[in-house]
Design an enzyme around this catalytic site. Structure first.
Site, PDB file in Angstrom:
ATOM      1  N   TYR A  27       0.814  -1.231   0.000  1.00  0.00           N
ATOM      2  CA  TYR A  27       0.000   0.000   0.000  1.00  0.00           C
ATOM      3  C   TYR A  27       0.842   1.274   0.000  1.00  0.00           C
ATOM      4  O   TYR A  27       2.039   1.230   0.177  1.00  0.00           O
ATOM      5  CB  TYR A  27      -1.107  -0.035   1.040  1.00  0.00           C
ATOM      6  CG  TYR A  27      -0.823  -0.072   2.535  1.00  0.00           C
ATOM      7  CD1 TYR A  27       0.378   0.260   3.103  1.00  0.00           C
ATOM      8  CD2 TYR A  27      -1.869  -0.428   3.390  1.00  0.00           C
ATOM      9  CE1 TYR A  27       0.538   0.247   4.479  1.00  0.00           C
ATOM     10  CE2 TYR A  27      -1.718  -0.447   4.768  1.00  0.00           C
ATOM     11  CZ  TYR A  27      -0.507  -0.096   5.307  1.00  0.00           C
ATOM     12  OH  TYR A  27      -0.353  -0.108   6.653  1.00  0.00           O
ATOM     13  N   GLU A  28       0.200   2.381  -0.294  1.00  0.00           N
ATOM     14  CA  GLU A  28       0.889   3.667  -0.507  1.00  0.00           C
ATOM     15  C   GLU A  28       1.883   3.594  -1.655  1.00  0.00           C
ATOM     16  O   GLU A  28       2.945   4.222  -1.602  1.00  0.00           O
ATOM     17  CB  GLU A  28       1.630   4.113   0.753  1.00  0.00           C
ATOM     18  CG  GLU A  28       0.856   4.945   1.730  1.00  0.00           C
ATOM     19  CD  GLU A  28      -0.113   5.916   1.097  1.00  0.00           C
ATOM     20  OE1 GLU A  28      -1.299   5.714   1.340  1.00  0.00           O
ATOM     21  OE2 GLU A  28       0.287   6.839   0.374  1.00  0.00           O
TER      22      GLU A  28
END
Lengths: 571, 571
Positions: free
Chosen positions: B429-430
């Site tokens: 994620y990110e």
């Protein structure tokens, strides 16, 4: 895309890479003709694809449960197990006298690889029976053999291995389970065992526990341990399951993965057991079982790697994100360089790990067929490497598989996470990979490194032979073998503690060089033109170089490991 | 041993290693005196140890659930969240005008590291608010700022980030969520967003969604995207939560880990939104939020690594197996060379990753305080490295933690498996770590490698300075920096596709060399005598060497990745 057993890879590796052609040339395995091998691989592939793979998700989502003292297996597992049993797949390498096919262990390893790739949880069950069959063939009395081997070989009954106790894990010698003679030739077994895979289930009519326990006059440590057959149901005079034995499942472990494979805490409460082999010689008997079991666990890692790879490739070839960076691309994320890099790495590592495991099983077969010391030493040397590299590869490839999926990899519905969770245990059970490495640098190098040097001679010989035609691939393999040779020459001069300090990185480096060697052989077999040559180039150019840093670490010595005190570590 | 925030490590790194001393010397951060820093670290450590760590298992065993359209958080999470909010820990770096402490982001990163090590699931929540606070501070109208910033800073309300849609993951520009002007200055937002962490919960009175959507006249791709504030409850005239907005949680994802952090599928059904920043400039605003969020995710990885390390060390120091191989040992498995190797590696990697993340946050603070381009470039360059190395380290250390536990690592009861499952998402994620690497070798090297070379100058300068006193450590660091310099010189001459092909290994190598550099600085600060010097020696001698093979892979080019056709991959 559902799982498809990579039959062509097995065929290619057996035909061209791992030296399997020597096996059917022996008297023992004369029946393992090319046609038979192809038929076995093809039929096992179908079984894996059509019958076993559909069970994978069931095993995770509806794992085995303990209900009223008995284990209920996951939906469909009983039918899947029966298909394996009825097809004769459990006893491929069993003695024909007891219903086995007497085929090479290499075929068993190939089939187990396919089954593990399709569904590891159910695939673990026959492995335990296969280990038990070997132990009984080698050590049991004729009476026990006649009673148990036909049932285990046919799969009517299944086997388990009972070594571990809460205080006795890697240190098996610390076990406290007791065996007391009953006076009638049987023994009363009392104690608790943990981590008993498939310790109970509803897929077969009896479950045969091989249990390590100590006789009243057994010495402390491993020298005082004996091995006992302790069936769930005591066979009656006709050899059918009779009265229930005094043993029970206390609980199932709640594990990160492999939910379909019940991991039992077993309690033996004066259960009736029959000794297998000599008194106090249980460890030796158990080792018979453990050696091939270790290879088989490596094979599990390879199988899961294959499953995770195929799963990730299928996802990548469906997932579209942004503009493709290449001409004539697929328009999917598989076109992106970094995704492609991960996919090719997954395939290249899996291929190398499979080659090593099949080379190991080939050596086991040759040792069995010829009794030759050289083959025995080769099998023994390759076993910890195949176990550790196979399982490390399974974990690494499953991790990459999650990464290829992006966010969908972390979501359970896709199944990518299941491979990652399931395979994680393989570097732990059957002796952690650290234990394998200690075995490699100590016991397996008590020959002063002779076996290692012979393997390196073989690698260098092959690389030299390919210098003219495939120099770009052959040269780095030759150089890596030389670096490994120097490290090995150094290692065998060190004390045990120094060897142990570098054991794991040494083991990784050896696997890396062997992997490159088998890739090179594949390229040679393709005469440098074909997909396996491209795969070999990827492995040799991009993955092989890390052998050097592994060997630097292997040679760094023990002192630096203890330079931080325990108090400093805990800051 | 329960989790203990490594306050002394933070203090040492800030005092001696990452250059933080420049930060309180600026006007902006003059209040970040030594006493303040120590007080913050100490108090945050207590919060993490005493309030947050006890929530770790709850979050896993009794994860967040969706009931009648609302998310119920794990037992104890509400109280834990309130403790973070009431202590002012969410707004450490927030603008004092809106109730923040105005302290350096480095302290926020330190606190977030501690919280993540104690319980990642709950620690993720304030990260989202912190990102939102930054985005609003930089881009929102004064009206929005005055309405939202005080509530977000105090923690009364929490924030979320809504980028991803099923067809638009890494390719954010493919999003289809629509924003239609309502004529009163507000917009009607309609669309579905996925992977919305903490998209709903019962710990705060309002939830503020920052949503990327396309206006009717928005161009296709990222250039036509705008950013909107879409609160769960529309604030009334007093700024209190009023009528419910037209949005809802469709479902929660069933994830491998982080069960305590609800990952929502959100549906916006003509919900009322307020634009943040200019029309069609949403990506720029989102990037403000994303940059520090990326570092914060790296910090999560470091925190989990710390938790997993401490957990494994505690287990090792309790577990006895066999005879200790060393004199004056502990009598536990921590005495065994291979277990000790794993433990020291865990500590050494965690320490290096933490140093890199704090060096990155220090650059962010200096950039913020001085507006200097050099500091900005340094922060931008270090961000993908800190994100990827922090999360890779979290995953690697958690994996080693499972291995140290042996069979108990695979059993959920010990908690070792939870670290492994929880942290796995952080490399995804990110922006996946592959996306980070592409950012590093493309956008962050549009300066022709200038920032990279300046970092390498700094490393080599430090190594040269330590040549006399710490030559054995300094020399390999200097040499590695040179190898990295050569690779960088090569890389900046390549086309994008070639850079992308080697981006991930290049990123790993850069992190490795930086890690060694900060270890070396620690040893220098100790004048070569002390536990951090021993740790540095381990890292430099045993782990640093793999930069060379990573760089070989980084330079291998793109062609070999495509030498296998998609059809060949699928065989």
């Amino acid at each position: 895309m559902p799982y498809r057993a990579p039959v062509a890879d097995f065929q290619f590796l057996l035909d061209h890479v791992v030296g399997f052609e020597a096996v059917p040339a022996t008297e023992k395995f004369a029946e393992a003709t090319a046609d038979t091998v192809t038929a076995i691989l093809t039929e096992a592939g179908k079984l894996a694809d059509e019958v076993i793979a559909p069970l994978q998700r069931n095993g995770d989502l509806q794992g085995a449960v303990l209900e009223n003292g008995v284990v209920r297996s996951s939906p469909g597992f009983k039918e899947g197990y029966e298909a394996m049993a009825e097809g004769g797949w459990i006893g491929i390498s069993g003695d024909p006298e007891y219903g086995g096919m007497g085929l090479p262990f290499t075929l068993t390893a190939s089939v187990n690889d396919m089954i593990a790739g399709a569904c590891l949880a159910i695939g673990l069950n026959p492995l335990l029976s296969q280990g038990q069959i070997e132990a009984l063939e080698a050590h049991a009395s004729d009476e026990l053999k006649e009673l148990y081997l036909p049932k285990l070989t046919s799969g009517e009954w299944t086997g388990t291995m009972n070594l571990t106790e809460p205080q006795a894990g890697s240190d098996v010698g610390a076990l406290t389970t007791k065996a007391v003679p009953n006076g009638d030739g049987t023994f009363a077994i009392t104690g608790q065992k943990i981590y008993i895979s498939w310790g109970d289930h509803d897929m077969a009519e009896n479950i045969c526990h091989l249990v390590l326990a100590r006789l009243p006059d057994g010495a402390p440590g491993t020298k005082g341990i004996s091995l006992f057959m302790v069936p769930k149901y005591i066979p009656d005079e006709n050899g059918n399951p009779g009265k229930a034995n005094d043993l029970r499942v206390v609980s199932l472990e709640h594990k990160m993965g492999l939910h379909g494979s019940p991991t039992c805490v077993m309690s033996y409460e004066g259960a009736t057991g029959w000794i297998v082999g000599e008194e106090h010689a249980g460890m030796a008997a158990m080792f018979t079982m453990m050696n091939n079991a270790r290879l088989n666990v490596g094979v599990q890692g390879v199988g899961v790697a294959e499953g995770a790879y195929q799963h990730a490739l299928a996802y990548a070839l469906e997932r579209k994100q942004g503009k493709t960076p290449i001409e004539n691309g697929t328009g999917t994320i598989a076109d992106f360089a970094d995704v492609r890099r991960m996919l090719v790495q997954m395939r290249a590592e899996t291929y190398a790990a499979r080659a090593i495991s099949l080379a190991c099983s080939t050596a086991i077969d040759m040792a069995g067929a010829t009794g030759d010391k050289g083959w025995k030493a080769r099998a023994a040397f390759l076993t910890p490497i195949a176990k550790s590299y196979g399982t490390d590869t399974g974990i690494k490839v499953a991790e990459l598989g999650v990464q290829v999926h992006g966010g969908m990899g972390y979501v359970e519905e896709t199944g990518a996470a299941q491979y990652y969770r399931d395979v994680r245990v393989t570097s732990i059970y059957e002796g952690t990979n650290g234990i394998q490495a200690m075995d490699l640098v100590a016991r397996k190098m008590m020959d002063g490194g002779d076996m290692a040097f012979r393997l390196l001679d073989e690698i260098e010989g092959t690389a030299e032979g390919a210098r003219e035609t495939l120099g770009e691939l052959a040269k780095p393999v030759w150089e890596a073998a030389e670096t490994l040779r120097e490290a090995t020459e150094w290692l065998v001069e060190q004390d045990l503690q120094t060897r142990f300090a570098g054991a794991v990185p040494y083991q990784s480096a050896f696997a890396r060089v062997l992997g490159a060697y088998y890739h090179l052989k594949s390229a040679i077999a393709e005469e440098g033109r074909g997909p396996r040559t491209a795969l070999a180039a990827f492995y040799i150019e991009r993955l092989l170089p890390d052998h050097a840093s592994s060997l630097e670490q292997a040679r760094a010595g023990a002192e630096g490991l203890y330079a931080l005190s325990v108090e400093d570590l805990a800051v």
